[in-house]
Design a protein around this motif. Structure first.
Motif, PDB file in Angstrom:
ATOM      1  N   SER A  60       0.822  -1.213   0.000  1.00 45.66           N
ATOM      2  CA  SER A  60       0.000   0.000   0.000  1.00 45.66           C
ATOM      3  C   SER A  60       0.855   1.261   0.000  1.00 45.66           C
ATOM      4  O   SER A  60       0.330   2.356  -0.201  1.00 45.66           O
ATOM      5  N   ALA A  61       2.139   1.111   0.281  1.00 50.42           N
ATOM      6  CA  ALA A  61       3.048   2.262   0.354  1.00 50.42           C
ATOM      7  C   ALA A  61       4.026   2.237  -0.811  1.00 50.42           C
ATOM      8  O   ALA A  61       5.238   2.362  -0.642  1.00 50.42           O
ATOM      9  N   ASN A  62       3.481   2.038  -2.014  1.00 50.05           N
ATOM     10  CA  ASN A  62       4.294   2.051  -3.235  1.00 50.05           C
ATOM     11  C   ASN A  62       5.348   0.944  -3.228  1.00 50.05           C
ATOM     12  O   ASN A  62       6.460   1.126  -3.714  1.00 50.05           O
ATOM     13  N   TYR A  63       4.967  -0.228  -2.629  1.00 48.30           N
ATOM     14  CA  TYR A  63       5.824  -1.422  -2.630  1.00 48.30           C
ATOM     15  C   TYR A  63       7.163  -1.166  -1.932  1.00 48.30           C
ATOM     16  O   TYR A  63       8.189  -1.727  -2.311  1.00 48.30           O
ATOM     17  N   PHE A  64       7.134  -0.358  -0.883  1.00 45.90           N
ATOM     18  CA  PHE A  64       8.359  -0.011  -0.180  1.00 45.90           C
ATOM     19  C   PHE A  64       8.786  -1.137   0.763  1.00 45.90           C
ATOM     20  O   PHE A  64       7.964  -1.723   1.462  1.00 45.90           O
ATOM     21  N   GLN A  65      10.082  -1.427   0.766  1.00 47.81           N
ATOM     22  CA  GLN A  65      10.646  -2.430   1.684  1.00 47.81           C
ATOM     23  C   GLN A  65      10.846  -1.743   3.038  1.00 47.81           C
ATOM     24  O   GLN A  65      11.862  -1.124   3.302  1.00 47.81           O
ATOM     25  N   GLU A  66       9.826  -1.874   3.906  1.00 48.09           N
ATOM     26  CA  GLU A  66       9.841  -1.079   5.134  1.00 48.09           C
ATOM     27  C   GLU A  66      10.589  -1.754   6.281  1.00 48.09           C
ATOM     28  O   GLU A  66      11.007  -1.073   7.228  1.00 48.09           O
ATOM     29  N   LYS A  67      10.766  -3.078   6.227  1.00 47.58           N
ATOM     30  CA  LYS A  67      11.449  -3.777   7.315  1.00 47.58           C
ATOM     31  C   LYS A  67      12.281  -4.909   6.741  1.00 47.58           C
ATOM     32  O   LYS A  67      11.976  -5.432   5.662  1.00 47.58           O
ATOM     33  N   TYR A 556       2.878  11.138   8.961  1.00 45.37           N
ATOM     34  CA  TYR A 556       2.368  11.105   7.587  1.00 45.37           C
ATOM     35  C   TYR A 556       1.999   9.668   7.263  1.00 45.37           C
ATOM     36  O   TYR A 556       2.526   8.725   7.853  1.00 45.37           O
ATOM     37  N   ASN A 557       1.084   9.485   6.300  1.00 41.30           N
ATOM     38  CA  ASN A 557       0.524   8.149   6.036  1.00 41.30           C
ATOM     39  C   ASN A 557       1.518   7.165   5.431  1.00 41.30           C
ATOM     40  O   ASN A 557       1.292   5.956   5.487  1.00 41.30           O
ATOM     41  N   PHE A 558       2.583   7.662   4.823  1.00 43.61           N
ATOM     42  CA  PHE A 558       3.514   6.786   4.116  1.00 43.61           C
ATOM     43  C   PHE A 558       4.872   6.796   4.811  1.00 43.61           C
ATOM     44  O   PHE A 558       5.292   7.820   5.337  1.00 43.61           O
ATOM     45  N   PRO A 559       5.574   5.653   4.807  1.00 46.43           N
ATOM     46  CA  PRO A 559       6.861   5.576   5.509  1.00 46.43           C
ATOM     47  C   PRO A 559       7.923   6.475   4.897  1.00 46.43           C
ATOM     48  O   PRO A 559       7.894   6.791   3.703  1.00 46.43           O
ATOM     49  N   VAL A 560       8.877   6.860   5.752  1.00 49.32           N
ATOM     50  CA  VAL A 560      10.004   7.682   5.323  1.00 49.32           C
ATOM     51  C   VAL A 560      11.030   6.788   4.627  1.00 49.32           C
ATOM     52  O   VAL A 560      11.353   5.707   5.109  1.00 49.32           O
ATOM     53  N   THR A 561      11.556   7.249   3.494  1.00 50.40           N
ATOM     54  CA  THR A 561      12.578   6.479   2.766  1.00 50.40           C
ATOM     55  C   THR A 561      13.959   7.112   2.867  1.00 50.40           C
ATOM     56  O   THR A 561      14.963   6.436   2.694  1.00 50.40           O
ATOM     57  N   ALA A 562      14.017   8.423   3.128  1.00 53.31           N
ATOM     58  CA  ALA A 562      15.300   9.111   3.280  1.00 53.31           C
ATOM     59  C   ALA A 562      15.065  10.428   4.007  1.00 53.31           C
ATOM     60  O   ALA A 562      13.986  11.022   3.905  1.00 53.31           O
ATOM     61  N   LEU A 563      16.094  10.882   4.742  1.00 52.13           N
ATOM     62  CA  LEU A 563      16.011  12.190   5.385  1.00 52.13           C
ATOM     63  C   LEU A 563      17.407  12.765   5.561  1.00 52.13           C
ATOM     64  O   LEU A 563      18.382  12.020   5.652  1.00 52.13           O
TER      65      LEU A 563
END
Length: 717
Positions: A60-67, A556-563
């Motif tokens: 649901s989050a643009n196929y992000f590898q969150e873990k 925010y609804n979507f996970p962070v990918t970079a900061l």
């Protein structure tokens, strides 16, 4: 064009103010995919790889590898499944069942099933029970309790290993694939039953086999010694679908134990099967790299009778397709070629936008490269070792787009092998190039590097505290005097680095009631601020000077990918998996005016349709209005002083500029300057005001290092 393993220095076309080190000697090869498991409730996909690594993708989050959970040499995962409460389990050839803690990102516990290597596992339809199939022919039933799993009983032991399992949707029966036959077990009833040859069997105890359905060993007209049942699927109407090493997909009637239909679809093994929840579609993967889709369709337009029909095959893999999954809107496959392929079902996708595009995920959505700018060093992270390289140099000059010859080649300075069987989770080199740190699940390592002319020496810092282990992210301050470590328990540790030793300064504890791991860190160039992000919570900003929480960026609804934190302004730039980019003022504790403007106007639709996440953000030291960022297939400079592009504007011009005025016109047209020259791009960083380093990993170089695929006969040969 650079050959594999080479480095070149290029005057960047379209961004001619930079010289770019194009690095292709990061010899990274992802591990092959062994299992995939889709969870409908959370719309997440679990993927296990051949080195024991387990990854979680948020579809649901643009196929992000969150873990991810790092691998282990002795953990060869053969089965993966979700159980009640979105709990994730795996099992493998070491005979253990493992449950994963999805909050703390570690292994909750491992339990020996006492049946030898485990080849298969399946959760009951309710998710309250687990079945495992073992090397010794046993099928073992476990109860899923709130804290652990508890052994309940054994089913009838079979004559050979249990390679595949599937529950009937009612939870009353189980199909088990073995070598040469399929067994059907009655999970609950106690009565006299008939075997598949019509003979009366003994009184059926709990978990006894009702039928043994023998599979034909014939393969292309030749009798094979064995037929391995790689996968089974039990449907509501009692049909059992099997896939095997003879290239067949077969349909069985579980009530009578008889073969109903046979499809010979491949000249090699059919290795995996997954069925949709509606049971109107299923997908299989073969050792030839082909994925076949079967659909249940009406025999005639006005008939209620339906039959299974094989539709068009898909060839998105070069090697064995070891695992498949079926989500409500897509077919998912993975295998030896390391790619995770997500192919949308067009009839299930409501809006025909980029959600309908094929996705192929090859590289992890986290950084494997770190850089010591001052000494122009690159640290490469592999599963079981680190490599340190010094970049080459040139004295040549040229015009935009020229590849300049190296006057000094890149040097491979160090090969640091990890201690023990565990994979490296994360690593980092300090900006000054004098410190290297890395972490495994059980240990944390810190080394002091000494540079003398062209030689280096390495000294390990002893007695590192145990609380630093299982670090998910490591970061050094810009002046290399502090080390920041994000643990898997949600705490952040601040370490002061001394000459060859260290001092623990402080630990920022997780917010009350949370144990969420912090996966991303950013420190301000002045060393005063530390930003940390977890997989779902907002970004927390800490004052390093006062050692306390300063503020929390709104969730925010979507996970962070970079900061990253900009110099001078201390503005925090955050990229999310839906391709939104925010700028937040740390001193003012609010979004900046530029960020509010871009959120009001919106990003260009082509920007939002990119399918790989931004993995790195940096800044130009002399151009405060520039933000530099990249994903796997583009590098972008955002110039905040220029107007934002709208959907009618050309976001990216693939044609090279025709003359100098064309170059100037493009630079001033709008805020987004995009280059797609460097790809796949694993890392890009500014070394100084005029020099970039780009680490690329061409897919052809990865495929060249894989085992050879099965050769298919072509017509007329």
């Amino acid at each position: 064009m650079l050959a594999a393993g080479e480095e070149g220095i290029v005057d960047s076309p379209g961004m001619g103010e930079f010289k770019v080190h194009r690095v292709r000697f990061f010899n990274y090869v992802p591990s092959g995919i062994r299992c995939v498991a889709y969870n409908d409730q959370s719309n997440r996909l679990a993927v296990s790889r051949t080195d024991g690594t387990v990854e979680i993708y948020n579809l649901s989050a643009n196929y992000f590898q969150e873990k991810f959970f790092s691998g282990h040499e002795s953990r060869a995962t053969e089965a993966l499944c979700w159980a009640k409460g979105q709990r994730l389990f795996s099992a493998g050839l070491n005979g253990e069942i493992i449950e994963y803690d999805l909050q703390a990102l570690n292994i909750k516990y491992a339990m020996d099933a006492f049946g030898g290597p485990i080849w298969s596992m399946a959760a009951s339809p309710s998710g309250s029970q687990l079945l495992v199939g073992c090397e010794d022919g046993s099928v073992k039933l476990f109860q899923v309790t709130p804290e652990k799993i508890q052994f309940e009983r054994n089913f009838d032991r079979q004559k050979s290993r249990i390679l595949s399992l599937s529950w009937h949707p009612s939870g009353t029966h189980v199909a088990a694939g073995s070598i040469d036959y399929i067994s059907v077990f009655d999970v609950k009833s106690e009565n006299w039953l008939m075997d598949s040859f019509g003979d009366e069997t003994d009184f059926n105890l709990l978990g006894s086999a009702i039928h043994k359905m023998l599979v034909d060993r014939q393969y292309m007209g030749v009798s094979k010694r064995k037929c391995i049942i790689w996968g089974v699927a039990f449907l509501s109407d009692g049909t059992v679908i099997s896939v095997d090493s003879a290239g067949k997909v077969q349909f069985w009637d579980s009530a009578t134990g008889t073969l109903v239909k046979n499809h010979l679809i491949a000249n090699a093994d059919v290795q995996s099967i997954a069925v949709s929840d509606q049971e109107d579609s299923f997908v299989v993967g073969t050792a030839e790299g082909t994925v076949f889709h079967f659909q249940l369709v009406s025999v005639t337009s006005n008939s209620s009778e339906k039959q299974w029909v094989r539709t068009k095959p898909f060839q998105h893999h070069t090697h064995d397709v070891r695992a498949v999954a079926h989500s409500p809107t897509a077919l998912i496959s993975g295998g030896t070629d390391t790619h995770l392929v997500i192919r949308p079902l067009m009839e299930k996708v409501e809006v025909k936008n980029y959600d309908a595009a094929l996705r192929k995920i090859t590289f992890p959505h986290r950084r494997l490269v770190s850089c010591a700018k001052k000494r122009q060093l690159l640290l490469f992270q592999f599963a079981h070792h680190l490599e340190l390289w010094r970049l080459g140099s040139t004295v040549a000059t040229g015009k935009n787009g020229d590849t300049l010859p190296l006057s000094k080649d890149a040097d491979h300075l160090l090969h640091l092998k990890a201690k023990g069987p565990e994979n490296i989770i994360c690593s980092c080199i300090s900006p000054c190039g004098s410190w290297i740190a890395y972490s495994t699940t059980s240990r944390f390592f810190l080394y002091r590097l000494s540079h003398e002319h062209d030689n280096i020496s390495l000294q390990r810092v002893s007695k590192m505290p145990a609380f630093l282990r299982s670090a998910l992210q490591i970061l050094f301050s810009e002046d290399s005097t502090k080390l920041f470590v994000a643990s898997n328990q949600g705490s952040l540790h601040v370490i002061r680095l001394l000459e060859g030793s260290f001092k623990h300064l402080h630990t920022f504890q997780p917010q009350s009631g949370t144990v969420e791991s912090m996966c991303l860190l950013a420190v301000s160039p002045d060393g005063n601020w530390l930003a940390a992000s977890g997989t779902s919570a907002g970004v927390h900003v800490y004052s390093v000077k006062h050692l306390k929480l300063h503020c929390t960026v709104p969730a925010y609804n979507f996970p962070v990918t970079a900061l990253a934190i900009a110099p001078n302004t201390n503005n925090l730039v955050i990229a999310h998996s839906d391709q939104q980019v925010f700028e937040y003022s740390i001193p003012d504790k609010q979004y900046t005016e530029w960020s509010r403007t871009i959120q009001k106007q919106g990003f260009h639709h082509l920007w939002l349709q990119r399918d790989t996440p931004i993995t790195h953000i940096s800044f130009h030291p002399k151009r405060p209005m520039h933000i530099l960022l990249h994903d796997a297939y583009m590098f972008c400079i955002i110039d905040k002083s220029l107007p934002l592009p709208n959907d009618k504007t050309l976001l990216y011009n693939p044609l090279p500029p025709t003359n100098e005025s064309d170059v100037i016109r493009r630079r001033t047209a709008h805020a987004f300057k995009i280059s797609k020259i460097y790809k796949p791009l694993l890392f890009m960083e500014l070394l100084d005001e005029r020099t970039l380093v780009a680490v690329e990993r061409p897919l052809d170089d990865i495929i060249a290092q894989l085992p050879p695929p099965i050769k298919k006969k072509k017509f007329g040969t």
